[in-house]
Design an enzyme around this catalytic site. Sequence first.
Site, PDB file in Angstrom:
ATOM      1  N   GLY A  54     -16.544-102.898  19.293  1.00 40.96           N
ATOM      2  CA  GLY A  54     -15.849-101.713  19.798  1.00 40.96           C
ATOM      3  C   GLY A  54     -14.913-101.108  18.763  1.00 40.96           C
ATOM      4  NE  ARG A 104     -15.881-111.077  15.849  1.00 40.53           N
ATOM      5  CZ  ARG A 104     -15.986-110.496  17.028  1.00 40.53           C
ATOM      6  NH1 ARG A 104     -15.866-111.204  18.131  1.00 40.53           N
ATOM      7  NH2 ARG A 104     -16.195-109.208  17.118  1.00 40.53           N
ATOM      8  CE  LYS A 135     -25.359 -99.174  29.329  1.00 41.83           C
ATOM      9  NZ  LYS A 135     -23.953 -99.535  29.511  1.00 41.83           N
ATOM     10  N   GLY A 147     -21.458-104.961  17.270  1.00 41.92           N
ATOM     11  CA  GLY A 147     -21.572-106.408  17.461  1.00 41.92           C
ATOM     12  C   GLY A 147     -23.000-106.913  17.368  1.00 41.92           C
TER      13      GLY A 147
HETATM   14  P1  ADP Z   1     -24.319-102.679  18.846  1.00 40.10           P
HETATM   15  O1  ADP Z   1     -23.601-103.843  19.496  1.00 40.10           O
HETATM   16  O2  ADP Z   1     -24.862-103.036  17.494  1.00 40.10           O
HETATM   17  O3  ADP Z   1     -23.506-101.430  18.835  1.00 40.10           O
HETATM   18  P2  ADP Z   1     -25.624-101.985  21.308  1.00 40.10           P
HETATM   19  O4  ADP Z   1     -24.689-102.867  22.055  1.00 40.10           O
HETATM   20  O5  ADP Z   1     -25.484-100.529  21.468  1.00 40.10           O
HETATM   21  O6  ADP Z   1     -25.609-102.364  19.738  1.00 40.10           O
HETATM   22  O7  ADP Z   1     -27.121-102.326  21.737  1.00 40.10           O
HETATM   23  C1  ADP Z   1     -27.703-103.579  21.504  1.00 40.10           C
HETATM   24  C2  ADP Z   1     -28.749-103.905  22.524  1.00 40.10           C
HETATM   25  O8  ADP Z   1     -29.708-102.862  22.652  1.00 40.10           O
HETATM   26  C3  ADP Z   1     -29.531-105.152  22.153  1.00 40.10           C
HETATM   27  O9  ADP Z   1     -29.187-106.194  23.037  1.00 40.10           O
HETATM   28  C4  ADP Z   1     -30.999-104.736  22.291  1.00 40.10           C
HETATM   29  O10 ADP Z   1     -31.798-105.698  22.948  1.00 40.10           O
HETATM   30  C5  ADP Z   1     -30.914-103.464  23.098  1.00 40.10           C
HETATM   31  N1  ADP Z   1     -32.065-102.580  22.866  1.00 40.10           N
HETATM   32  C6  ADP Z   1     -32.484-102.075  21.703  1.00 40.10           C
HETATM   33  N2  ADP Z   1     -33.608-101.357  21.860  1.00 40.10           N
HETATM   34  C7  ADP Z   1     -33.923-101.401  23.171  1.00 40.10           C
HETATM   35  C8  ADP Z   1     -34.993-100.869  23.971  1.00 40.10           C
HETATM   36  N3  ADP Z   1     -35.939-100.133  23.437  1.00 40.10           N
HETATM   37  N4  ADP Z   1     -34.978-101.132  25.298  1.00 40.10           N
HETATM   38  C9  ADP Z   1     -34.000-101.882  25.839  1.00 40.10           C
HETATM   39  N5  ADP Z   1     -32.975-102.419  25.148  1.00 40.10           N
HETATM   40  C10 ADP Z   1     -32.943-102.180  23.825  1.00 40.10           C
HETATM   41 MG    MG Z   2     -23.302-104.362  21.585  1.00 38.73          MG
END
Ligand code: ADP
Ligand code: MG
Length: 394
Positions: A376, A35, A200, A353
């Site tokens: 976000g 960043r 999620k 992120g």
């Molecule tokens: P981003 O920030 O890239 O949008 P998210 O915040 O939606 O991604 O999700 C990231 C998190 O999801 C990571 O910390 C990862 O450990 C978790 N994750 C990925 N796959 C699984 C899984 N099968 N079970 C539990 N957590 C998971």
């Molecule tokens: Mg995230």
Amino acid sequence: MKSIRDADLNGKTVLLRVDYNVPLSDEGEIENNMRIISTLPTIKYILEHNAKVILCSHLGRPKGTPQKKFSLAHVAEILSAYLKEEVVFADDDEVVSEKTKKLVEQFKASDKKVMLLQNTRFRPEEEKNDPNFSKDLASLADIFVLDAFGAAHRSHSSTVGVAEFIPAYGGFLIEKEVKFLKETTNDPKRPYTVILGGSKVSDKIDLIKCLMCKADKLIVGGAMALTFLNAKGINTGASKVEKDKLGLARDLINSVADKNVELFLPVDIAGSTEFSDEIPKKIYDVEHIPSDVMGLDIGPKTCLMYSEAIKDSATIVMNGPMGVFEMSQYADGTKAVLQAMSESEAVTVVGGGDSAAAAIKFGFNDKMSHISTGGGASLELLEGKTLPGIAILM
Ligand code: ADP
Ligand code: MG
């Protein structure tokens, strides 16, 4: 969008809102400088055009009270090393007190060129977009430049409010983020493939709905995929599943039939009975997940299938890791899709992120067209929303 290129900078002082909300370890160490590095083009442009720059940013969530661990002092040192230029740090718990106003007067009269204010969230007014704080910030400069993409989805004093008092322009990072997250994906070169993952479904419902009509291929991994599998009637064992989103997941799967999108779900998973890197992982086909096993990554057959599906795309966006990549055993799926993206001829964008952190951690920094600096904010832009920070530049 009004660009910094349109501003007359000669002899002026620029208030530059950046996103120095850098990732901090539990020990308070800065985990990566992405960043900070991504703001250098805008800062250098300002200095080359004979102007001075006063930077401001938030860091963490101090919720309106000054806290040492969220001080930007260390960021000032790192920035100074990159710029090879002294960075005057205004160490001020009130961010813009009389003391800082005096310091700014001295700074303007000196031959120094770069100044950094203290964490804007040390002031409770910041997140309320209180005009008094906006006015204080604006009083320090002639021009406002917003380059804090990661905070552009927030209507705060330092991101949006200041634009009420001095002319506002967008910096080069904002421009690049908008180009890749908005323009590239609004009218994508096809096939357009989106890789969705993360923890999620509920975080990304709007994005999934929007992509159902836009993408050619929707590749799903992460815990999100387990919710989809469960919705299809598959026994997902002890995996993280959002029970209250099963109906929605089912609706989304059914709606694929009358859209032109191809939906990819895992055929195997890597998992364990414990959420830990200590116990060796095992691989299961999705039809045979034992009841005490949780899926923590996509399996090797899925990695191959997804890599193949990614290969011939013309535009690829990844949002969300394929597994718990923070544990080395469960990073393979995320690495495989990043690898396939980097080997393709497509325009490749990593948003989110955690996804960006994974891309940097596994060495894909220079192998993508764009790795977004916003979590976000990148999600909202991909969903087609208008960010308040971008709106002030229109
Ligand atoms: P981003 O920030 O890239 O949008 P998210 O915040 O939606 O991604 O999700 C990231 C998190 O999801 C990571 O910390 C990862 O450990 C978790 N994750 C990925 N796959 C699984 C899984 N099968 N079970 C539990 N957590 C998971
Ligand atoms: Mg995230």
